[in-house]
Design an enzyme around this catalytic site. Structure first.
Site, PDB file in Angstrom:
ATOM      1  N   HIS A  74      -2.034  37.064  72.215  1.00 37.75           N
ATOM      2  CA  HIS A  74      -2.099  36.603  70.835  1.00 37.75           C
ATOM      3  C   HIS A  74      -2.618  37.689  69.913  1.00 37.75           C
ATOM      4  O   HIS A  74      -3.526  38.425  70.300  1.00 37.75           O
ATOM      5  CB  HIS A  74      -3.029  35.380  70.779  1.00 37.75           C
ATOM      6  CG  HIS A  74      -3.066  34.739  69.441  1.00 37.75           C
ATOM      7  ND1 HIS A  74      -2.013  34.015  68.931  1.00 37.75           N
ATOM      8  CD2 HIS A  74      -4.034  34.739  68.488  1.00 37.75           C
ATOM      9  CE1 HIS A  74      -2.340  33.575  67.722  1.00 37.75           C
ATOM     10  NE2 HIS A  74      -3.558  34.004  67.435  1.00 37.75           N
TER      11      HIS A  74
ATOM     12  N   GLU B 209       4.397  35.319  72.769  1.00 39.74           N
ATOM     13  CA  GLU B 209       3.519  34.304  73.359  1.00 39.74           C
ATOM     14  C   GLU B 209       4.221  32.942  73.415  1.00 39.74           C
ATOM     15  O   GLU B 209       3.882  32.080  74.210  1.00 39.74           O
ATOM     16  CB  GLU B 209       2.186  34.214  72.612  1.00 39.74           C
ATOM     17  CG  GLU B 209       2.257  33.740  71.187  1.00 39.74           C
ATOM     18  CD  GLU B 209       0.883  33.777  70.498  1.00 39.74           C
ATOM     19  OE1 GLU B 209      -0.089  33.258  71.065  1.00 39.74           O
ATOM     20  OE2 GLU B 209       0.791  34.336  69.383  1.00 39.74           O
TER      21      GLU B 209
ATOM     22  N   CYS C  59      28.031  56.476  78.742  1.00 44.02           N
ATOM     23  CA  CYS C  59      26.692  56.065  78.306  1.00 44.02           C
ATOM     24  C   CYS C  59      26.008  57.170  77.513  1.00 44.02           C
ATOM     25  O   CYS C  59      25.490  56.947  76.421  1.00 44.02           O
ATOM     26  CB  CYS C  59      25.848  55.685  79.521  1.00 44.02           C
ATOM     27  SG  CYS C  59      24.128  55.376  79.092  1.00 44.02           S
TER      28      CYS C  59
ATOM     29  N   CYS D 111      25.890  54.152  75.080  1.00 48.47           N
ATOM     30  CA  CYS D 111      24.521  53.634  74.907  1.00 48.47           C
ATOM     31  C   CYS D 111      23.597  54.555  74.109  1.00 48.47           C
ATOM     32  O   CYS D 111      22.896  54.099  73.200  1.00 48.47           O
ATOM     33  CB  CYS D 111      23.864  53.411  76.268  1.00 48.47           C
ATOM     34  SG  CYS D 111      24.954  52.783  77.536  1.00 48.47           S
TER      35      CYS D 111
ATOM     36  N   GLU E 147      27.343  45.215  67.607  1.00 45.01           N
ATOM     37  CA  GLU E 147      26.305  46.243  67.445  1.00 45.01           C
ATOM     38  C   GLU E 147      26.642  47.182  66.280  1.00 45.01           C
ATOM     39  O   GLU E 147      25.781  47.495  65.455  1.00 45.01           O
ATOM     40  CB  GLU E 147      26.164  47.052  68.739  1.00 45.01           C
ATOM     41  CG  GLU E 147      25.544  46.239  69.866  1.00 45.01           C
ATOM     42  CD  GLU E 147      25.340  47.003  71.168  1.00 45.01           C
ATOM     43  OE1 GLU E 147      24.558  46.548  72.002  1.00 45.01           O
ATOM     44  OE2 GLU E 147      25.970  48.080  71.350  1.00 45.01           O
TER      45      GLU E 147
ATOM     46  N   LYS F  78      24.713  55.353  70.430  1.00 44.27           N
ATOM     47  CA  LYS F  78      24.659  54.049  69.744  1.00 44.27           C
ATOM     48  C   LYS F  78      23.213  53.665  69.428  1.00 44.27           C
ATOM     49  O   LYS F  78      22.891  53.285  68.309  1.00 44.27           O
ATOM     50  CB  LYS F  78      25.332  53.004  70.652  1.00 44.27           C
ATOM     51  CG  LYS F  78      25.358  51.569  70.165  1.00 44.27           C
ATOM     52  CD  LYS F  78      24.140  50.740  70.469  1.00 44.27           C
ATOM     53  CE  LYS F  78      23.696  50.664  71.878  1.00 44.27           C
ATOM     54  NZ  LYS F  78      24.485  49.888  72.780  1.00 44.27           N
TER      55      LYS F  78
ATOM     56  N   TYR G 254      30.085  43.049  72.395  1.00 42.67           N
ATOM     57  CA  TYR G 254      28.903  43.902  72.263  1.00 42.67           C
ATOM     58  C   TYR G 254      29.117  44.985  71.204  1.00 42.67           C
ATOM     59  O   TYR G 254      28.321  45.157  70.293  1.00 42.67           O
ATOM     60  CB  TYR G 254      28.675  44.697  73.552  1.00 42.67           C
ATOM     61  CG  TYR G 254      28.090  44.027  74.748  1.00 42.67           C
ATOM     62  CD1 TYR G 254      26.772  44.270  75.106  1.00 42.67           C
ATOM     63  CD2 TYR G 254      28.862  43.217  75.573  1.00 42.67           C
ATOM     64  CE1 TYR G 254      26.235  43.733  76.266  1.00 42.67           C
ATOM     65  CE2 TYR G 254      28.330  42.682  76.728  1.00 42.67           C
ATOM     66  CZ  TYR G 254      27.012  42.941  77.075  1.00 42.67           C
ATOM     67  OH  TYR G 254      26.494  42.413  78.211  1.00 42.67           O
TER      68      TYR G 254
HETATM   69  P1  NDP Z   1      33.859  42.990  74.944  1.00 46.83           P
HETATM   70  O1  NDP Z   1      34.714  42.566  76.060  1.00 46.83           O
HETATM   71  O2  NDP Z   1      32.407  42.675  74.952  1.00 46.83           O
HETATM   72  O3  NDP Z   1      34.451  42.404  73.592  1.00 46.83           O
HETATM   73  C1  NDP Z   1      35.792  42.584  73.233  1.00 46.83           C
HETATM   74  C2  NDP Z   1      36.033  41.779  71.976  1.00 46.83           C
HETATM   75  O4  NDP Z   1      37.326  42.065  71.493  1.00 46.83           O
HETATM   76  C3  NDP Z   1      35.965  40.280  72.231  1.00 46.83           C
HETATM   77  O5  NDP Z   1      35.350  39.694  71.120  1.00 46.83           O
HETATM   78  C4  NDP Z   1      37.427  39.900  72.345  1.00 46.83           C
HETATM   79  O6  NDP Z   1      37.686  38.586  71.942  1.00 46.83           O
HETATM   80  C5  NDP Z   1      38.047  40.851  71.352  1.00 46.83           C
HETATM   81  N1  NDP Z   1      39.453  41.110  71.627  1.00 46.83           N
HETATM   82  C6  NDP Z   1      40.022  41.412  72.822  1.00 46.83           C
HETATM   83  N2  NDP Z   1      41.342  41.603  72.680  1.00 46.83           N
HETATM   84  C7  NDP Z   1      41.618  41.410  71.376  1.00 46.83           C
HETATM   85  C8  NDP Z   1      42.798  41.442  70.611  1.00 46.83           C
HETATM   86  N3  NDP Z   1      43.985  41.709  71.160  1.00 46.83           N
HETATM   87  N4  NDP Z   1      42.718  41.188  69.280  1.00 46.83           N
HETATM   88  C9  NDP Z   1      41.528  40.899  68.724  1.00 46.83           C
HETATM   89  N5  NDP Z   1      40.366  40.847  69.381  1.00 46.83           N
HETATM   90  C10 NDP Z   1      40.418  41.102  70.707  1.00 46.83           C
HETATM   91  O7  NDP Z   1      34.120  44.536  74.804  1.00 46.83           O
HETATM   92  P2  NDP Z   1      33.366  45.686  74.021  1.00 46.83           P
HETATM   93  O8  NDP Z   1      34.440  46.646  73.677  1.00 46.83           O
HETATM   94  O9  NDP Z   1      32.530  45.156  72.905  1.00 46.83           O
HETATM   95  O10 NDP Z   1      32.401  46.283  75.115  1.00 46.83           O
HETATM   96  C11 NDP Z   1      32.923  46.706  76.373  1.00 46.83           C
HETATM   97  C12 NDP Z   1      31.877  46.587  77.439  1.00 46.83           C
HETATM   98  O11 NDP Z   1      30.921  47.607  77.262  1.00 46.83           O
HETATM   99  C13 NDP Z   1      31.103  45.298  77.426  1.00 46.83           C
HETATM  100  O12 NDP Z   1      31.710  44.316  78.202  1.00 46.83           O
HETATM  101  C14 NDP Z   1      29.781  45.685  77.976  1.00 46.83           C
HETATM  102  O13 NDP Z   1      29.802  45.479  79.366  1.00 46.83           O
HETATM  103  C15 NDP Z   1      29.659  47.162  77.680  1.00 46.83           C
HETATM  104  N6  NDP Z   1      28.677  47.392  76.600  1.00 46.83           N
HETATM  105  C16 NDP Z   1      27.395  47.040  76.788  1.00 46.83           C
HETATM  106  C17 NDP Z   1      26.462  47.241  75.795  1.00 46.83           C
HETATM  107  C18 NDP Z   1      25.047  46.842  75.995  1.00 46.83           C
HETATM  108  O14 NDP Z   1      24.647  46.619  77.130  1.00 46.83           O
HETATM  109  N7  NDP Z   1      24.255  46.717  74.931  1.00 46.83           N
HETATM  110  C19 NDP Z   1      26.827  47.835  74.513  1.00 46.83           C
HETATM  111  C20 NDP Z   1      28.218  48.147  74.418  1.00 46.83           C
HETATM  112  C21 NDP Z   1      29.100  47.926  75.429  1.00 46.83           C
HETATM  113  P3  NDP Z   1      37.529  37.329  72.944  1.00 46.83           P
HETATM  114  O15 NDP Z   1      36.066  37.052  73.035  1.00 46.83           O
HETATM  115  O16 NDP Z   1      38.277  36.249  72.251  1.00 46.83           O
HETATM  116  O17 NDP Z   1      38.149  37.738  74.225  1.00 46.83           O
END
Ligand code: NDP
Length: 452
Positions: A435, A440, A42, A47, A182, A50, A178
């Site tokens: 307002h 709102e 983080c 976090c 982002e 980022k 995410y």
């Molecule tokens: P996520 O699990 O959110 O997303 C992973 C993405 O990668 C999905 O779209 C998934 O597709 C895709 N994917 C997985 N495997 C493959 C593959 N082999 N080929 C192509 N695409 C693939 O993970 P992130 O890495 O974005 O984030 C990790 C975690 O970190 C999050 O779950 C969250 O909990 C935390 N986080 C939170 C944030 C916040 O609170 N603002 C900010 C950043 C991270 P599919 O959907 O089809 O599985």
């Protein structure tokens, strides 16, 4: 039997440090090992950096708006090197605070890797072994890049993104979660050409469908070249850049390819299996409701358990662990109705059930308003915000609240209190509107847009 420590924590991130500090402050002997930098994902490569990049990337749009409002203003060049310098200074400051707070509480910190030998022993990288009554695994997760794609080693992950030497002219971001969504907004705001490939039908799987569609449309309108139903087939070096072939037959050249295809629990080589700790297929430490593993003296909190992978949740789990084990006050971390924000541009704040989840459970009413807010309407900007409530037809409780708007993360923190308290739609309606604001709308939506 006597031990060197009452608690030995492996991992100096949010969950580990909170547990260690609380336990040491109660007068227990606590050791903590961190192999990289105190603060964990983080603070060091998640976090915090980022969010600072989100701030940096939002200025061009704000300056353009200022101009439209009558200011003499123009966007100059972005000095990535200067920003990076300031960023790393800030991260070092935060890291030092984590280190100092833990030390001041009485935690003995070892800046090296530790592995588990058995139920009551850890081994440090320098070979010394420490005995301990309890072990807490808080090592978090690590980015995962599918190694089935030829040339996958040319891609970078969120671990490296803050250290790239120069801003790319063209960047490809792979994934629809995410991190991918982002960073698509961040690099777009910083003036890079951003292409995003997502293999599925819509980004941000798991969130409210209407919200996902709204965010994707706004991201495209902001200039992100979003390809749905598209994945990377192969990558190869091309004149110092990367040629990417994709699953729809296209090929394009990028300066940087960022993979954000999920994160995996960071348990490889930690010695947990040998100590008898059960791991899930993805490597996550299996724990019960009290964060206890299959070995009674070993507990785990945070992303390494792959429950809800968010910093504040890891901290709550750490607090509950400390209450349970060191204060005799059995406490389960509460994973229900966790508000969260996705710092896409536009920003997304959400708590509770999506429309799709809710309608699978009970009859619902959906209240939704999507509109151009005053601030941007005034200057002819087309961006739209969205406020949505998912309401139980029977209990009238607000089951889900979804906000897409500037500062939606700030708004959902407040709305989250009401939803967590079990507020009904009528409670929302009984609250006088503030307002003129965007929010709102949350208390002004009279008729459902649909029932399901
Ligand atoms: P996520 O699990 O959110 O997303 C992973 C993405 O990668 C999905 O779209 C998934 O597709 C895709 N994917 C997985 N495997 C493959 C593959 N082999 N080929 C192509 N695409 C693939 O993970 P992130 O890495 O974005 O984030 C990790 C975690 O970190 C999050 O779950 C969250 O909990 C935390 N986080 C939170 C944030 C916040 O609170 N603002 C900010 C950043 C991270 P599919 O959907 O089809 O599985």
């Amino acid at each position: 039997m006597s031990f060197d420590y009452d608690l030995f924590v492996i991992g100096g991130g949010s969950g580990g440090v909170r547990s260690a500090r609380l336990t040491a402050a109660d007068g227990h002997k606590v050791g903590l090992a961190e192999e990289f930098r105190m603060g964990g994902t983080c603070v060091i490569r998640g976090c915090i950096p980022k969010k600072l990049m989100v701030f940096a990337s939002s200025f061009p749009a704000e300056i353009a708006a200022a101009k439209a409002y009558g200011w003499e203003a123009s966007v100059g060049a972005f000095d990535w090197g200067r920003f990076q310098g300031e960023l790393h200074k800030e991260l070092a400051r935060l890291e030092a605070i984590y280190d100092r707070n833990a030390s001041n509480a009485g935690v003995e910190i070892f800046h090296q890797r530790a592995t588990v030998v058995d139920a009551h022993t850890v081994r440090l990288a320098d070979g010394t072994e420490k005995t301990t009554k309890h072990i807490l695994i808080a090592v978090g997760g690590t980015p995962f890049v599918p190694d089935t794609v030829p040339g996958h080693e040319l891609a970078i992950t969120s671990n490296e993104i803050f250290d790239i030497p120069e801003l790319p002219n063209k960047i490809l971001i792979v994934g629809g979660g995410y991190i991918a969504s982002e960073f698509a907004g961040i690099f777009n705001g910083l003036g890079c050409n951003v292409t995003q490939y997502y293999r599925g039908a819509q980004i941000l799987r798991g969130f409210d469908d209407e919200a996902r569609g709204h965010i994707a449309n706004e991201m495209i309108a902001n200039g992100i070249d979003l390809h749905l139903g598209t994945n990377v087939s192969s990558m190869e070096k091309h004149d110092g850049r990367i040629r990417v072939r994709n699953s729809t037959g296209g090929a394009e050249i990028f300066d940087v390819v960022l993979y954000a295809t999920g994160r995996k629990p960071h348990t490889i080589g930690l010695g947990l299996e040998n100590a008898g700790v059960n791991l899930a297929r993805n490597g996550a430490v299996e724990v019960d409701d009290y964060s206890q593993t299959s070995v009674p003296s070993i507990y785990a909190v945070g992303d390494v358990t792959d429950r809800v992978n968010l910093t504040p949740v890891a901290i709550r789990e750490g607090v509950a662990f400390h209450e349970t084990v060191f204060r005799g006050n059995a406490m389960k971390p509460d994973h229900a109705l966790i508000p969260s924000a996705v710092f896409t541009q536009p920003e997304f704040g959400t708590v509770g059930l999506s429309e799709e989840e809710a309608r699978d459970i009970e009859p619902i009413e959906v209240y939704c308003a999507a509109f151009r807010p005053m601030q941007s309407n005034f200057i002819g900007h087309k961006e739209r915000v969205m406020f949505k409530l998912v309401v139980s037809e029977q209990s009238r409780k607000v089951l889900g609240c979804h906000i897409i708007a500037p500062h939606a993360g700030e708004m959902i923190q407040i709305a989250g209190i009401a939803v967590k308290m079990g507020a009904t739609k009528e409670d929302f309606d009984a609250t006088v509107a503030v307002h003129p604001t965007m929010a709102e709308e949350l208390v002004l939506m009279k008729e459902p847009v649909r029932k399901a």
